[in-house]
Enzyme design. Structure first.
Site, short mmCIF file in Angstrom:
data_model
loop_
_atom_site.label_atom_id
_atom_site.label_comp_id
_atom_site.label_asym_id
_atom_site.label_seq_id
_atom_site.Cartn_x
_atom_site.Cartn_y
_atom_site.Cartn_z
N SER A 160 0.62 -1.12 -0.20
CA SER A 160 0.03 -0.12 -0.02
C SER A 160 0.81 1.22 -0.11
O SER A 160 2.00 1.21 0.17
CB SER A 160 -1.06 0.05 1.30
OG SER A 160 -0.13 0.27 2.26
N CYS A 161 0.19 2.40 -0.07
CA CYS A 161 0.93 3.75 -0.29
C CYS A 161 1.20 4.27 1.28
O CYS A 161 1.85 5.25 1.07
CB CYS A 161 0.15 4.72 -0.82
SG CYS A 161 0.01 4.48 -2.80
N ASP A 162 0.67 3.54 2.13
CA ASP A 162 0.89 4.15 3.45
C ASP A 162 2.00 3.98 4.25
O ASP A 162 2.58 2.80 4.22
CB ASP A 162 -0.25 3.39 4.40
CG ASP A 162 -0.67 4.39 5.71
OD1 ASP A 162 -1.48 4.89 5.71
OD2 ASP A 162 0.28 4.44 6.39
#
Ligand SMILES: Cc1ncc(COP(=O)(O)O)c(C=O)c1O
Length: 387
Positions: A338-340
């Site tokens: 994910s981008c987190d």
């Protein structure tokens, strides 16, 4: 594929060889898509037949939360294992499998009314409690049920402590048992949880010391108990060797025989140990980057879609493909898809440098992985293959 994964000194002492080679064979033969969780049913079967064997008068209730895959539940049902559940969702799956309600208990000390109503209607009669509010709910929605009190016990040495949210001390326990009795419920026992992934044998000793004091106090108050529910806590080998089931159970059995009346019934609620080592995540390398002094490796399973426990302290063992000795061993920060920025699984992981698209296996990932997973950021929840 089999040739490209090796059992080296790092994993030799912790991997179940049969599960490892069965998994590699399956990857070789099947057309799998990563990320996926491959579960060795033979190992689950072996665990089901081992757990409880060394504790007299014991019954095993698998903690469904660890991995609620229907095929696992069905397998355990056929092996006469019972189930511990906490919610309507968990009840629904067991219902679909037609599991006998006599084999199901609920040890969540705070249950929703909707769950209680449907559980009682289905026939569940054993429930944990640790508050007046829960007694009121149980008396109303599960009248006449057999109830067991959640005692607070130390969780030191457990990698996933569970002591803060639930459990009462001995003084409050007696008041609660009397209140339950006055409301038409039947107090039958005491439960505790020493903390999940517990590698400290002494935790069970202290828990049983406290249980003994409460057991005697209840007797003095006219309440004769008959069940000790020891919860879960048995550990699995993530990155190191741990206490064996036999060692834990021999110790518990001796303590119970010494301190409690003959015929005391023991309930065990294993979650992690039943399925943990049976599962191996197959993931793919999606990226690599040098950031400052660190080498980052990105794979297609991360904190949100399967490895949530890594942020709470569980350390996994990663195994990468080898290419005829090519690629030097380096220290990696391993991150999910994910981008987190929260999606960082671990740091300082030594691995031979993989290529993009290579497979990375994550050992002992059968418990509390897919059951926690979300589709955050559109990342897929790994499929489960039971082999
Ligand atoms: C009430 C209860 N019983 C059993 C378990 C299973 O514990 P473990 O996975 O450590 O065996 C849990 C885990 O959270 C639990 O809350």
């Amino acid at each position: 594929m089999i040739k490209r994964f090796k059992i080296d000194h790092k994993i030799a002492g912790i991997v179940n060889k049969s599960t490892f080679f069965k998994t590699l064979n399956f990857i070789d033969k099947g057309d799998i898509q990563t990320p996926c969780l491959i579960i060795d049913s033979e190992l689950i079967k072996k665990n089901a037949l081992t757990i409880g064997k060394d504790i007299q008068d014991s019954s095993v209730f698998y903690a469904v939360k660890a991995n609620p895959a229907k095929d696992i539940l069905h397998l355990l049902d056929t092996l006469s294992v019972g189930f511990e559940i906490s919610s309507e969702g968990e009840l629904r799956v067991l219902r679909e499998l037609n599991v006998n309600p006599d084999k199901i208990i609920s040890s969540n000390p705070v249950k929703t009314i909707t769950f209680l109503k449907s559980a009682y209607e289905y026939g569940l009669r054993y429930y944990a409690f640790d508050s007046i509010a829960e007694i009121d709910k149980l008396a109303r929605y599960a009248p006449g049920s057999f109830v067991y009190l959640r005692l607070s016990v130390p969780n030191e040495g457990s990698e996933w402590p569970l002591s803060k949210k639930f459990g009462v001390e001995i003084e409050d326990a007696i008041i609660l048992m009397q209140a339950a009795l006055s409301k038409g419920l039947v107090p039958v026992g005491i439960t505790f949880h020493v903390g999940s992934q517990c590698n400290n044998l002494y935790n069970w000793n202290i828990a049983l010391d406290k249980t003994k004091i409460l057991w005697e106090a209840a007797k003095m108050a006219g309440i004769n108990l008959k069940i000790i529910n020891i919860g879960g806590g048995y550990p699995v080998r993530y990155t190191r060797d741990v206490l064996t089931i036999q060692k834990i159970e021999t110790n518990i059995n001796t303590l119970i025989k010494e301190r409690f009346p003959q015929g005391t019934i023991v309930h065990i609620e294993p979650g992690r140990v039943m399925v943990g080592e049976a599962g191996i995540f197959a993931t793919s390398v999606t990226g690599k980057a040098r950031r400052g002094y660190e080498d980052w490796l990105y794979i297609d399973v991360g904190v949100f879609n399967g490895l949530m426990e890594s942020v709470g302290g569980i350390k996994y063992c990663f195994v990468s493909e080898t290419h005829d000795g090519i690629g030097e061993e380096k220290s990696w920060v391993i991150a999910g898809p994910s981008c987190d920025s929260f999606d960082v699984i671990d740091k300082n992981i030594l691995l031979r440098e993989p290529q993009i698209g290579d497979m990375v296996l994550i050992l002992s990932s059968g418990a509390y992985t897919v059951s926690y997973a979300s589709e955050f950021n559109g990342c897929m929840i790994p499929n489960i293959y039971i082999i």
